[in-house]
Design a protein around this motif. Structure first.
Motif, PDB file in Angstrom:
ATOM      1  N   GLN A  27       0.834  -1.199   0.000  1.00 34.05           N
ATOM      2  CA  GLN A  27       0.000   0.000   0.000  1.00 34.05           C
ATOM      3  C   GLN A  27       0.869   1.251   0.000  1.00 34.05           C
ATOM      4  N   GLU A  28       0.247   2.381  -0.315  1.00 34.65           N
ATOM      5  CA  GLU A  28       0.940   3.653  -0.236  1.00 34.65           C
ATOM      6  C   GLU A  28       1.252   3.953   1.224  1.00 34.65           C
ATOM      7  N   ASN A  29       2.313   4.752   1.430  1.00 34.06           N
ATOM      8  CA  ASN A  29       2.714   5.049   2.799  1.00 34.06           C
ATOM      9  C   ASN A  29       1.596   5.753   3.560  1.00 34.06           C
ATOM     10  N   SER A  30       1.336   5.237   4.767  1.00 35.06           N
ATOM     11  CA  SER A  30       0.237   5.760   5.586  1.00 35.06           C
ATOM     12  C   SER A  30       0.698   6.795   6.602  1.00 35.06           C
ATOM     13  N   GLY A  31       2.013   6.899   6.818  1.00 36.89           N
ATOM     14  CA  GLY A  31       2.528   7.893   7.738  1.00 36.89           C
ATOM     15  C   GLY A  31       2.680   7.432   9.171  1.00 36.89           C
ATOM     16  N   GLY A  32       2.402   6.162   9.438  1.00 37.32           N
ATOM     17  CA  GLY A  32       2.535   5.676  10.812  1.00 37.32           C
ATOM     18  C   GLY A  32       2.235   4.201  10.900  1.00 37.32           C
ATOM     19  N   PRO A  33       2.488   3.587  12.059  1.00 35.69           N
ATOM     20  CA  PRO A  33       2.299   2.142  12.211  1.00 35.69           C
ATOM     21  C   PRO A  33       0.848   1.705  12.362  1.00 35.69           C
ATOM     22  N   SER A  34      -0.050   2.598  12.720  1.00 33.97           N
ATOM     23  CA  SER A  34      -1.435   2.197  12.989  1.00 33.97           C
ATOM     24  C   SER A  34      -2.152   1.679  11.746  1.00 33.97           C
ATOM     25  N   GLY A  35      -1.995   2.382  10.630  1.00 32.49           N
ATOM     26  CA  GLY A  35      -2.683   1.990   9.399  1.00 32.49           C
ATOM     27  C   GLY A  35      -2.366   0.567   8.976  1.00 32.49           C
ATOM     28  N   PRO A  36      -1.076   0.221   8.814  1.00 33.56           N
ATOM     29  CA  PRO A  36      -0.733  -1.153   8.431  1.00 33.56           C
ATOM     30  C   PRO A  36      -1.237  -2.195   9.411  1.00 33.56           C
ATOM     31  N   ARG A  37      -1.134  -1.921  10.690  1.00 32.88           N
ATOM     32  CA  ARG A  37      -1.628  -2.881  11.683  1.00 32.88           C
ATOM     33  C   ARG A  37      -3.132  -3.094  11.545  1.00 32.88           C
ATOM     34  N   ASN A  38      -3.869  -2.011  11.338  1.00 36.91           N
ATOM     35  CA  ASN A  38      -5.322  -2.132  11.210  1.00 36.91           C
ATOM     36  C   ASN A  38      -5.722  -2.897   9.953  1.00 36.91           C
ATOM     37  N   HIS A  92     -14.820  -6.044  21.018  1.00 36.26           N
ATOM     38  CA  HIS A  92     -14.843  -4.633  21.398  1.00 36.26           C
ATOM     39  C   HIS A  92     -14.497  -3.703  20.239  1.00 36.26           C
ATOM     40  N   GLY A  93     -14.363  -4.264  19.039  1.00 38.45           N
ATOM     41  CA  GLY A  93     -14.060  -3.434  17.874  1.00 38.45           C
ATOM     42  C   GLY A  93     -12.768  -2.660  18.020  1.00 38.45           C
ATOM     43  N   MET A  94     -11.773  -3.274  18.627  1.00 38.24           N
ATOM     44  CA  MET A  94     -10.532  -2.569  18.923  1.00 38.24           C
ATOM     45  C   MET A  94      -9.641  -2.434  17.692  1.00 38.24           C
ATOM     46  N   ARG A  95      -9.187  -1.215  17.467  1.00 36.17           N
ATOM     47  CA  ARG A  95      -8.256  -0.887  16.402  1.00 36.17           C
ATOM     48  C   ARG A  95      -7.283   0.162  16.909  1.00 36.17           C
ATOM     49  N   PHE A  96      -6.164   0.329  16.210  1.00 29.69           N
ATOM     50  CA  PHE A  96      -5.195   1.359  16.569  1.00 29.69           C
ATOM     51  C   PHE A  96      -5.691   2.720  16.101  1.00 29.69           C
ATOM     52  N   ASP A  97      -5.483   3.742  16.918  1.00 29.18           N
ATOM     53  CA  ASP A  97      -5.919   5.103  16.602  1.00 29.18           C
ATOM     54  C   ASP A  97      -4.971   5.704  15.560  1.00 29.18           C
ATOM     55  N   GLU A  98      -5.461   5.871  14.350  1.00 30.71           N
ATOM     56  CA  GLU A  98      -4.616   6.357  13.261  1.00 30.71           C
ATOM     57  C   GLU A  98      -4.384   7.859  13.312  1.00 30.71           C
ATOM     58  N   THR A  99      -5.042   8.563  14.237  1.00 32.99           N
ATOM     59  CA  THR A  99      -4.786   9.998  14.387  1.00 32.99           C
ATOM     60  C   THR A  99      -3.558  10.252  15.247  1.00 32.99           C
ATOM     61  N   LEU A 100      -3.116   9.245  15.987  1.00 29.17           N
ATOM     62  CA  LEU A 100      -1.928   9.389  16.823  1.00 29.17           C
ATOM     63  C   LEU A 100      -0.695   8.931  16.051  1.00 29.17           C
ATOM     64  N   LYS A 101       0.356   9.723  16.100  1.00 32.57           N
ATOM     65  CA  LYS A 101       1.591   9.380  15.403  1.00 32.57           C
ATOM     66  C   LYS A 101       2.626   8.767  16.353  1.00 32.57           C
ATOM     67  N   THR A 102       2.361   8.792  17.624  1.00 32.30           N
ATOM     68  CA  THR A 102       3.176   8.088  18.613  1.00 32.30           C
ATOM     69  C   THR A 102       2.269   7.764  19.792  1.00 32.30           C
ATOM     70  N   GLY A 103       2.547   6.666  20.465  1.00 32.12           N
ATOM     71  CA  GLY A 103       1.734   6.275  21.605  1.00 32.12           C
ATOM     72  C   GLY A 103       0.453   5.557  21.244  1.00 32.12           C
ATOM     73  N   GLU A 104       0.256   5.274  19.960  1.00 35.07           N
ATOM     74  CA  GLU A 104      -0.962   4.574  19.542  1.00 35.07           C
ATOM     75  C   GLU A 104      -1.005   3.159  20.098  1.00 35.07           C
ATOM     76  N   ASP A 105       0.163   2.536  20.239  1.00 32.87           N
ATOM     77  CA  ASP A 105       0.199   1.183  20.793  1.00 32.87           C
ATOM     78  C   ASP A 105      -0.103   1.187  22.291  1.00 32.87           C
ATOM     79  N   ALA A 106       0.307   2.246  22.995  1.00 28.93           N
ATOM     80  CA  ALA A 106       0.000   2.346  24.420  1.00 28.93           C
ATOM     81  C   ALA A 106      -1.505   2.408  24.645  1.00 28.93           C
ATOM     82  N   LEU A 107      -2.184   3.159  23.824  1.00 27.24           N
ATOM     83  CA  LEU A 107      -3.637   3.295  23.944  1.00 27.24           C
ATOM     84  C   LEU A 107      -4.318   1.952  23.699  1.00 27.24           C
ATOM     85  N   PHE A 108      -3.910   1.261  22.653  1.00 22.25           N
ATOM     86  CA  PHE A 108      -4.472  -0.029  22.280  1.00 22.25           C
ATOM     87  C   PHE A 108      -4.210  -1.074  23.368  1.00 22.25           C
TER      88      PHE A 108
END
Length: 398
Positions: A71-82, A170-186
């Motif tokens: 895929q095109e670059n998403s700008g962070g780790p959340s997009g690919p993980r989701n 629980h419909g859990m996904r990584f928050d793609e608006t966060l560019k750091t700390g998204e894994d902590a939230l998840f």
């Protein structure tokens, strides 16, 4: 023909991951868990360094099922993980960073632990390679625990084994608006929703690799991203945990790990504009979430700095940060009459500063000895020893 459900889906988001990806994928191939019980879902996030081709080659020769998504670059780790999470079929999901690697028995041990204990999250021991890794939670293996009765709140990276059904329910996904700390939230949300968490401490399951090129995601990004991360984590805690000691114990983590470093030695060299902006960003967080229940869990220098941040006292904060930077031990004082010990960081009993004495009282996280008091007070030693023991006894019981 129906394909059997794999035990674990290994999710790898990869961006400019060469040459680290080679060892990462080799560690997946070398797993002792039967390859038929593993699927790999790798997402190339617009790499230009050969990562995409190497993933395709791996998919052709790997002994387990491998799906590669480009895929095109998403700008962070959340997009690919989701994206990968949406394709996962395993009973469990494990997020593996493309520059890290697994211990050979990691998946087998973690899946077995989750099955035996029926826990929803499994943490496997992590060690650092050319970088530091969290340590406080690996004291012993815990077959079943939770976020309130262990140290797992201090490891909120996504490199854990998660029960897929928990994430789906629980419909859990990584928050793609966060560019750091998204894994902590998840991860913290998973801890809070989990029916039990297991900790494996007697085997190294994960090697956290420091990149020689310094491009690891946690080392990059503006300071404003750290405030975004702290804000999101604090809001999650407040939303999911009622006010009280349990919430305070969790709030300790974003205050100590995410917010406080913004007011460390680097603050001394920040421009006036950045310093003012940091205090501005911190103010609503301090107003909403900072109170005595959190403060008393911190060491004096940590608590003092955050109290000063809450009051917007950058003038006094500089002196404290400068003292912390020297790594000198503060002078210890004992008020024999009150039976209280104090650590005399800058502005202790400074009338012009007007800071409360209680800000300087050490907590159970700090070591205060009779010898420290003996060396820094004029009170006769027999009286001092009796009073100091009273203080220490009170602190040990706290």
């Amino acid at each position: 023909m129906t394909v059997a459900q794999p035990d674990v889906s290994v999710i790898i988001g990869a961006y400019e991951a060469m040459p680290y990806l080679v060892e990462c994928l080799r560690s997946v191939e070398d797993q002792t868990l039967d390859p038929a019980r593993i699927e790999v879902i790798a997402v190339d996030d617009g790499s230009t360094d050969g990562t995409a081709d190497y993933l395709d080659e791996f998919a052709e020769r790997a002994p387990m099922t491998v799906t590669v998504i480009h895929q095109e670059n998403s700008g962070g780790p959340s997009g690919p993980r989701n994206v990968a999470l949406g394709k996962a079929r395993g009973r469990y999901v494990f997020f593996l960073d493309a520059d890290d690697r697994l211990g050979t028995e990691a998946l087998e041990r973690m899946v077995a632990m989750a099955d035996e204990q029926r826990t929803d999250v499994v943490l496997g021991k992590v060690v650092g390679v050319n970088r530091t890794a969290p340590k406080s939670m690996w004291g012993k293996t815990l077959p079943r625990t939770d976020v309130f009765s262990s140290q797992i709140k201090f490891t909120l990276s996504a490199q854990k084994l998660f029960r897929h059904e928990l994430l789906t329910r629980h419909g859990m996904r990584f928050d793609e608006t966060l560019k750091t700390g998204e894994d902590a939230l998840f991860t913290l949300e998973a801890y809070l929703r989990a029916d039990g968490v297991s900790v494996i401490s007697d085997y190294t399951c994960y090697y956290l690799v420091g990149r020689d090129d310094g491009k690891h995601v946690t080392k990059s990004g503006s300071y404003t991203l750290r405030f975004d991360s702290a804000r999101a984590l604090m809001r999650l805690i407040a939303d999911m945990v009622p006010a009280g000691p349990r919430r305070d114990s969790l709030m300790l983590r974003p205050f100590l790990i995410t917010l406080l470093p913004q007011f460390g030695p680097g603050f001394l060299t920040d421009s006036e504009e950045v310093r003012a902006h940091k205090l501005e960003l911190a103010k609503p967080l301090m107003d909403a979430y900072w109170h005595e229940g959190v403060a008393r869990r911190l060491k004096v220098n940590e608590r003092l700095r955050l109290h000063l941040v809450a009051r917007g006292r950058a003038d006094l904060l500089d002196d404290v940060v400068q003292f912390v930077k020297t790594k000198k031990a503060p002078t210890a004082h004992l008020d024999a009459r009150a039976g209280k010990a104090y650590l005399a960081y800058p502005h202790f009993r400074d009338r012009t500063a007007g800071l409360p004495d209680d800000w300087f009282v050490p907590t159970t996280r700090e070591t205060v000895t009779i010898e420290a008091f003996k060396a820094t007070t004029s009170v006769a030693f027999p009286r001092l020893r009796k009073a100091a023991r009273k203080v220490l006894k009170v602190r040990r019981a706290a």
